[in-house]
Design a protein around this motif. Structure first.
Motif, PDB file in Angstrom:
ATOM      1  N   GLU A  58       0.877  -1.169   0.000  1.00  0.00           N
ATOM      2  CA  GLU A  58       0.000   0.000   0.000  1.00  0.00           C
ATOM      3  C   GLU A  58       0.914   1.219   0.000  1.00  0.00           C
ATOM      4  O   GLU A  58       1.769   1.343   0.872  1.00  0.00           O
ATOM      5  CB  GLU A  58      -0.892  -0.013   1.239  1.00  0.00           C
ATOM      6  CG  GLU A  58      -1.856  -1.175   1.190  1.00  0.00           C
ATOM      7  CD  GLU A  58      -2.812  -1.201   2.370  1.00  0.00           C
ATOM      8  OE1 GLU A  58      -2.980  -0.169   3.042  1.00  0.00           O
ATOM      9  OE2 GLU A  58      -3.377  -2.287   2.608  1.00  0.00           O
ATOM     10  N   VAL A  59       0.718   2.094  -0.984  1.00  0.00           N
ATOM     11  CA  VAL A  59       1.683   3.188  -1.179  1.00  0.00           C
ATOM     12  C   VAL A  59       1.087   4.550  -0.830  1.00  0.00           C
ATOM     13  O   VAL A  59      -0.014   4.895  -1.261  1.00  0.00           O
ATOM     14  CB  VAL A  59       2.192   3.197  -2.642  1.00  0.00           C
ATOM     15  CG1 VAL A  59       3.065   4.421  -2.919  1.00  0.00           C
ATOM     16  CG2 VAL A  59       2.990   1.919  -2.925  1.00  0.00           C
ATOM     17  N   ILE A  60       1.863   5.284  -0.030  1.00  0.00           N
ATOM     18  CA  ILE A  60       1.572   6.718   0.162  1.00  0.00           C
ATOM     19  C   ILE A  60       2.619   7.437  -0.684  1.00  0.00           C
ATOM     20  O   ILE A  60       3.822   7.184  -0.527  1.00  0.00           O
ATOM     21  CB  ILE A  60       1.739   7.139   1.641  1.00  0.00           C
ATOM     22  CG1 ILE A  60       0.765   6.389   2.540  1.00  0.00           C
ATOM     23  CG2 ILE A  60       1.582   8.649   1.793  1.00  0.00           C
ATOM     24  CD1 ILE A  60       0.989   6.651   4.047  1.00  0.00           C
ATOM     25  N   LEU A  61       2.175   8.305  -1.561  1.00  0.00           N
ATOM     26  CA  LEU A  61       3.115   9.013  -2.437  1.00  0.00           C
ATOM     27  C   LEU A  61       3.228  10.471  -2.003  1.00  0.00           C
ATOM     28  O   LEU A  61       2.221  11.146  -1.802  1.00  0.00           O
ATOM     29  CB  LEU A  61       2.617   8.937  -3.886  1.00  0.00           C
ATOM     30  CG  LEU A  61       3.403   9.757  -4.917  1.00  0.00           C
ATOM     31  CD1 LEU A  61       4.837   9.234  -5.078  1.00  0.00           C
ATOM     32  CD2 LEU A  61       2.689   9.736  -6.277  1.00  0.00           C
ATOM     33  N   VAL A  62       4.460  10.926  -1.856  1.00  0.00           N
ATOM     34  CA  VAL A  62       4.691  12.350  -1.578  1.00  0.00           C
ATOM     35  C   VAL A  62       5.325  12.919  -2.837  1.00  0.00           C
ATOM     36  O   VAL A  62       6.417  12.496  -3.243  1.00  0.00           O
ATOM     37  CB  VAL A  62       5.631  12.548  -0.362  1.00  0.00           C
ATOM     38  CG1 VAL A  62       5.836  14.036  -0.095  1.00  0.00           C
ATOM     39  CG2 VAL A  62       5.070  11.844   0.864  1.00  0.00           C
ATOM     40  N   THR A  63       4.627  13.852  -3.463  1.00  0.00           N
ATOM     41  CA  THR A  63       5.130  14.364  -4.743  1.00  0.00           C
ATOM     42  C   THR A  63       4.773  15.842  -4.894  1.00  0.00           C
ATOM     43  O   THR A  63       4.227  16.457  -3.979  1.00  0.00           O
ATOM     44  CB  THR A  63       4.582  13.507  -5.911  1.00  0.00           C
ATOM     45  OG1 THR A  63       5.233  13.909  -7.104  1.00  0.00           O
ATOM     46  CG2 THR A  63       3.080  13.627  -6.066  1.00  0.00           C
TER      47      THR A  63
END
Ligand code: F6R
Length: 613
Positions: free
Chosen positions: A547-552
């Motif tokens: 499960e991915v949390i993306l900070v962009t």
């Protein structure tokens, strides 16, 4: 790491010592104790555990009243945490001397053997007890000498590092203090004086203090303080004034110091940057970074530990891309023992919040010995690293109390951006127009950090959702990898959740076998030219159930459908992205730790100021 406090004056010392000990708690400790003079002699009360345990014991002991005493918080090195190993330690069969100590006495086993031959019986496993008995032994043999002279003689027999507070039954108003490679200050009051490991322990009583230097011994009495050098000559010490208010070292309504310090980051960055930008140009105080030196620099070594090292890794990337000088980043404790290649035309940047980290200090001295110019990026004014470096660039973050650094780290990044730009200017790689737009972007950074702090709700939700994960992975490339290392350290140090940071492209070379259904992966992608690469790595882990949390960034237009949550940074210079991406991840670590009922400000086993190797 251990904390020392001592008081001699007119008032009851006990509450003053206890307040001092509480303010030193943040340094990290596992036991605490005090020694005060009573009618029956030196009374020592000490215990394993928290200062609250010490208060209970003191209560049982009738809260001994005295106008002079010493106190200590111990962070175990020699001998585990126990009542017996806690400081103060008494010297001699009749316990006429009491000693508190920070640091490590390297030749204590040899001295202990010698003292045992003279009939001394040891009650603890510590190196410190050796010092107490040694002082007693030497003092007995030299009846005509005062305690300070005896301490000077004892010090000449000790190898290692120390800050010491010594009291003796011979004079119940006097504290003798000494230091070598461990911080110790003397607070100057009206009719009272104090010794302490740092300012937080004295600031409620005085703002004036002197810093003891290596190999000096101070005799501290209510009416005066006299400092001697190794030869026994009196030294005239400059008096310093604390530049911040007591409120800066208090929680100010926040549940924890860490949260307060996270929220203070816009101010910490602004205070570090603003005084150094005048009319759109970078203006450094006199820190030795002359254009000539920067032009001639052949190699930059960045040396630090922990989070400061991670700041250094961000710095390395920015320095190399802007200044085009080779820059290496070294763990201070490794640098010391790897026979590093350091040349006279090299610039060595030592980064340290506390300015007292033993390994960083020793590595800096080594670089100095090789002839390199050393620049310290330090937060604590007049700390050892700041005083011993050839030049200093202070990060004006203010006192940082939570063990896990946040605002100190952010201020370090800001200082490094300034150094990178100065380097680029000196080497003709940045013109005036570029300097002005760089400065403008840097001045906007505090506001962008502020924006990142506004959406606490999302992070709080994520923390509650993922609080029970046993392991979390952080991925990033380049600058994002450095930020990932720091985000991962924040999580594991305060919440005790296992976590790893990986250069995103490296994961498939082994670690990807740990990814399974439900593994939480936090991916950082803030560098445009690497977006696609990181997206591929995200696909690799989501395909395996992560499960991915993306900070962009705001302008990332890749496919985010596989991510559970996307946190976007406000527009900023790409080079500064690490200053923004870390903010939600600090908050994430904080709220996970809160959810798990961890002692956020004082995580187990950790110390704020690591003054031993
Ligand atoms: C982590 C942390 C430590 C320090 C490290 C160096 O949150 O605070 O990793 O960064 O111990 O300390 P300083 O910067 O005082 O040299």
């Amino acid at each position: 790491m251990c904390g020392i406090v001592g008081f001699t004056g007119q008032e009851n010392a006990l509450p003053i010592l206890m307040k001092g000990l509480y303010s030193l708690e943040y340094r990290g400790y596992d036991s605490a104790g005090i020694a005060v003079f009573t009618d029956d002699g030196l009374q020592v009360v000490k215990t394993k555990g928290r200062i609250a345990n010490l208060e209970e014991k003191l209560h049982e002991a009738g809260n001994p009243s005295s106008t002079c005493g010493i106190g200590h918080t111990r962070w175990a090195t020699h001998g585990g945490p126990s009542d017996r190993n806690s400081h103060p330690h008494l010297g001699g069969r009749d316990g006429k001397v009491a000693v508190v100590h920070n640091g490590i006495i390297e030749n204590y086993l040899f001295l202990r053997e010698q003292l045992e031959k003279h009939g001394y019986e040891f009650q603890s496993e510590t190196d410190t007890e050796t010092v107490a008995h040694l002082i007693d032994f030497l003092h007995k043999g030299r009846q005509q000498e005062d305690l300070a002279q005896t301490v000077l003689t004892a010090l000449s027999l000790l190898r290692g590092s120390y800050a010491l507070g010594v009291v003796s039954m011979e004079d119940s108003r006097e504290i003798v203090a000494a230091r070598r490679d461990n911080p110790l200050i003397i607070g100057l009051g009206e009719g009272e004086n104090m010794i302490a490991s740092d300012i937080t322990a004295i600031i409620s009583r005085t703002r004036r203090y002197i810093i003891l230097d290596d190999n000096e011994v101070a005799v501290v009495r209510p009416e005066r303080v006299t400092v001697y050098n190794q030869l026994g000559d009196v030294v005239d010490k400059p008096v310093q004034e604390v530049s911040w208010d007591l409120s800066a070292a208090e929680k100010g309504g926040y549940a924890h110091f860490m949260l307060k310090e996270i929220m203070e980051q816009p101010r910490a960055v602004a205070d570090t940057v603003r005084p150094r930008i005048q009319d759109g140009r970078i203006v450094f105080e006199d820190n030795g970074l002359t254009d000539e030196r920067l032009r001639e620099t052949e190699h930059i070594h960045i040396i630090a530990c922990g989070s400061a090292l991670h700041a250094g890794m961000v710095g390395q990337s920015v320095i190399e891309s802007m200044g085009r000088v080779r820059c290496s980043v070294s763990v201070a404790s490794e640098f010391r023992y790897t026979d590093p290649i350091v040349k006279e035309k090299d610039l060595c940047i030592v980064i340290s919040q506390s300015g007292e980290t033993a390994d960083s200090l020793a590595a800096m001295r080594q670089a100095q010995a090789e002839g390199a110019f050393t620049l310290a990026i330090v937060n604590v004014v007049s700390s050892s690293i700041a005083r011993q470096a050839d030049g200093v660039l202070y990060t004006w973050a203010g006192p940082e109390i939570a063990v896990a650094t946040t605002k100190g780290y952010s201020a370090q990044l800001a200082a490094l951006y300034l150094v990178a730009a100065k380097l680029a200017l000196a080497r003709g790689l940045m013109d005036e127009a570029e300097e002005r737009s760089f400065c403008e972007a840097l001045l906007e950074l505090p506001e962008s950090i502020h924006k990142m702090l506004e959406d606490v709700g999302t992070v709080q939700y994520l923390a509650s959702k993922y609080t029970n994960r046993s392991s979390v992975f952080y991925l990033g490339r380049g600058l994002d990898y450095a930020a990932a290392l720091e985000a991962s350290l924040k999580l594991k140090e305060i919440s005790y959740v296992h976590s790893e940071a990986y250069a995103a492209g490296e994961l498939k070379h082994g670690t990807i076998s740990l990814i399974e259904d439900g593994t939480l992966v936090v991916a950082l992608a803030t560098q445009k030219r690497l977006f696609e690469k990181t997206v591929s790595n995200i696909r690799e882990v989501t395909a395996r159930g992560a499960e991915v949390i993306l900070v962009t960034t705001e302008d990332f237009d890749g496919d985010v459908s596989a991510c559970r949550c996307v946190i976007r940074l406000p527009a900023c210079l790409e080079r500064f992205a690490a200053s923004l991406s870390i903010i939600p991840l600090q908050l994430f670590a904080y709220y996970v730790a809160v959810e798990r009922s961890c002692d956020v400000d004082k995580p187990r086993n950790l110390a704020k100021s690591v003054t031993v190797e």
